[in-house]
Design a protein around this motif. Structure first.
Motif, PDB file in Angstrom:
ATOM      1  N   ILE A   1      50.880  34.592  33.660  1.00 51.02           N
ATOM      2  CA  ILE A   1      50.798  35.983  34.256  1.00 51.02           C
ATOM      3  C   ILE A   1      50.315  36.372  35.412  1.00 51.02           C
ATOM      4  CG2 ILE A   1      48.487  36.625  33.319  1.00 51.02           C
ATOM      5  CD1 ILE A   1      51.501  38.843  32.654  1.00 51.02           C
ATOM      6  N   ALA A   2      49.606  35.242  36.153  1.00 51.93           N
ATOM      7  CA  ALA A   2      49.126  35.467  37.799  1.00 51.93           C
ATOM      8  C   ALA A   2      50.115  35.198  38.470  1.00 51.93           C
ATOM      9  CB  ALA A   2      47.997  34.537  37.756  1.00 51.93           C
ATOM     10  N   LYS A   3      51.114  34.247  38.174  1.00 56.55           N
ATOM     11  CA  LYS A   3      51.948  33.502  39.321  1.00 56.55           C
ATOM     12  C   LYS A   3      53.218  34.810  39.168  1.00 56.55           C
ATOM     13  CE  LYS A   3      51.396  28.845  38.865  1.00 56.55           C
ATOM     14  NZ  LYS A   3      52.007  27.576  38.482  1.00 56.55           N
ATOM     15  N   ARG A   4      53.401  35.277  37.981  1.00 55.55           N
ATOM     16  CA  ARG A   4      54.597  36.443  37.804  1.00 55.55           C
ATOM     17  C   ARG A   4      53.817  37.811  38.606  1.00 55.55           C
ATOM     18  NH1 ARG A   4      56.661  35.705  31.540  1.00 55.55           N
ATOM     19  NH2 ARG A   4      57.435  33.759  31.848  1.00 55.55           N
ATOM     20  N   ALA A   5      52.567  38.017  38.609  1.00 54.24           N
ATOM     21  CA  ALA A   5      52.198  39.281  39.105  1.00 54.24           C
ATOM     22  C   ALA A   5      52.244  38.998  40.662  1.00 54.24           C
ATOM     23  CB  ALA A   5      50.758  39.482  38.862  1.00 54.24           C
ATOM     24  N   LEU A   6      51.754  37.977  41.160  1.00 55.24           N
ATOM     25  CA  LEU A   6      51.720  37.613  42.588  1.00 55.24           C
ATOM     26  C   LEU A   6      53.379  37.709  43.168  1.00 55.24           C
ATOM     27  CD1 LEU A   6      49.347  34.745  42.866  1.00 55.24           C
ATOM     28  CD2 LEU A   6      48.900  36.977  43.777  1.00 55.24           C
ATOM     29  N   LYS A   7      54.450  37.066  42.294  1.00 57.09           N
ATOM     30  CA  LYS A   7      55.588  37.239  42.852  1.00 57.09           C
ATOM     31  C   LYS A   7      56.163  38.875  42.873  1.00 57.09           C
ATOM     32  CE  LYS A   7      58.237  33.210  40.872  1.00 57.09           C
ATOM     33  NZ  LYS A   7      59.168  32.920  39.831  1.00 57.09           N
ATOM     34  N   LYS A   8      55.435  39.603  42.089  1.00 55.25           N
ATOM     35  CA  LYS A   8      55.826  41.384  42.267  1.00 55.25           C
ATOM     36  C   LYS A   8      55.005  41.863  43.312  1.00 55.25           C
ATOM     37  CE  LYS A   8      58.494  41.492  38.152  1.00 55.25           C
ATOM     38  NZ  LYS A   8      59.317  42.376  37.831  1.00 55.25           N
ATOM     39  N   GLY A   9      53.961  41.065  43.979  1.00 54.38           N
ATOM     40  CA  GLY A   9      53.453  41.621  44.895  1.00 54.38           C
ATOM     41  C   GLY A   9      51.944  42.456  44.395  1.00 54.38           C
ATOM     42  N   ILE A  10      51.554  42.008  43.199  1.00 55.75           N
ATOM     43  CA  ILE A  10      50.273  42.607  42.611  1.00 55.75           C
ATOM     44  C   ILE A  10      49.378  41.537  42.743  1.00 55.75           C
ATOM     45  CG2 ILE A  10      49.263  43.417  40.569  1.00 55.75           C
ATOM     46  CD1 ILE A  10      52.186  44.346  39.816  1.00 55.75           C
ATOM     47  N   THR A  11      47.916  41.901  43.496  1.00 55.18           N
ATOM     48  CA  THR A  11      47.030  40.838  43.468  1.00 55.18           C
ATOM     49  C   THR A  11      45.894  41.294  42.685  1.00 55.18           C
ATOM     50  OG1 THR A  11      46.362  41.849  45.746  1.00 55.18           O
ATOM     51  CG2 THR A  11      47.742  39.952  45.806  1.00 55.18           C
ATOM     52  N   LYS A  12      45.572  42.732  42.795  1.00 59.76           N
ATOM     53  CA  LYS A  12      44.359  43.477  42.244  1.00 59.76           C
ATOM     54  C   LYS A  12      44.700  44.149  41.176  1.00 59.76           C
ATOM     55  CE  LYS A  12      40.140  45.318  44.088  1.00 59.76           C
ATOM     56  NZ  LYS A  12      39.471  45.778  45.030  1.00 59.76           N
ATOM     57  N   VAL A  13      44.158  43.766  39.817  1.00 62.33           N
ATOM     58  CA  VAL A  13      44.289  44.442  38.542  1.00 62.33           C
ATOM     59  C   VAL A  13      42.748  44.735  37.969  1.00 62.33           C
ATOM     60  CG1 VAL A  13      46.455  43.421  38.246  1.00 62.33           C
ATOM     61  CG2 VAL A  13      44.489  42.247  37.554  1.00 62.33           C
ATOM     62  N   SER A  14      42.822  45.451  36.882  1.00 65.78           N
ATOM     63  CA  SER A  14      41.760  45.898  36.178  1.00 65.78           C
ATOM     64  C   SER A  14      41.975  45.008  34.864  1.00 65.78           C
ATOM     65  CB  SER A  14      41.455  47.228  35.808  1.00 65.78           C
ATOM     66  OG  SER A  14      41.113  48.014  36.992  1.00 65.78           O
ATOM     67  N   PHE A  15      41.053  44.420  34.376  1.00 64.40           N
ATOM     68  CA  PHE A  15      41.117  43.721  33.141  1.00 64.40           C
ATOM     69  C   PHE A  15      40.907  44.469  31.962  1.00 64.40           C
ATOM     70  CE2 PHE A  15      39.591  40.224  30.005  1.00 64.40           C
ATOM     71  CZ  PHE A  15      40.859  39.548  30.197  1.00 64.40           C
ATOM     72  N   ASP A  16      41.938  44.852  30.921  1.00 58.96           N
ATOM     73  CA  ASP A  16      41.618  45.444  29.892  1.00 58.96           C
ATOM     74  C   ASP A  16      41.789  44.438  28.764  1.00 58.96           C
ATOM     75  OD1 ASP A  16      41.920  47.260  27.627  1.00 58.96           O
ATOM     76  OD2 ASP A  16      43.535  48.254  28.227  1.00 58.96           O
ATOM     77  N   ARG A  17      40.626  44.270  27.808  1.00 59.18           N
ATOM     78  CA  ARG A  17      40.662  43.284  26.927  1.00 59.18           C
ATOM     79  C   ARG A  17      40.835  43.724  25.624  1.00 59.18           C
ATOM     80  NH1 ARG A  17      34.984  43.489  25.302  1.00 59.18           N
ATOM     81  NH2 ARG A  17      33.985  44.778  26.724  1.00 59.18           N
TER      82      ARG A  17
END
Length: 121
Positions: free
Chosen positions: A82-98
């Motif tokens: 999920i981290a690699k796919r997010a970085l490919k889309k240009g997303i680095t900062k997220v909020s964690f919803d558990r």
């Protein structure tokens, strides 16, 4: 009311509290859900309508790679993907919803793995 129903109600209440805070922040969310056999992660946009990227242990490539999909090793792999796919889309900062799950075990391993591979939260 059975014990299982009470636990579910408590988890749902915890999830609502978290989501209300994140809705106020209007941030991109990394949402995690787990069952006894699988773990799912998805990144949802700040408008809460569109899913940016998804990773889960149900994917065919992962099923062949992992022997069992309901353990910490599987959660670590999902966090990495999920981290690699997010970085490919240009997303680095997220909020964690558990999703109301307590922050330990597979949820904690997934979060630490996502942080290790570049996501910030």
């Amino acid at each position: 009311m059975t014990f299982c129903n009470i636990k579910m109600k408590i988890r749902k209440k915890r999830a609502l509290k978290i989501r209300c805070k994140l809705k106020f922040l209007k941030s991109i969310r990394l949402v995690v859900h787990r069952t006894s056999r699988h773990i799912y992660a998805q990144i949802i946009s700040s408008d809460n309508f569109s899913i940016i990227t998804v990773a889960s242990t149900l994917e065919k490539k992962l099923n062949k790679k992992l022997q069992y999909t309901g353990n910490k090793k599987a959660a670590e792999v999902i966090g990495e993907i999920i981290a690699k796919r997010a970085l490919k889309k240009g997303i680095t900062k997220v909020s964690f919803d558990r999703s109301g799950f307590k922050y330990h075990g597979r949820i904690k391993v997934l979060a630490n793995s996502a942080r290790k591979f570049g996501l910030q939260f």
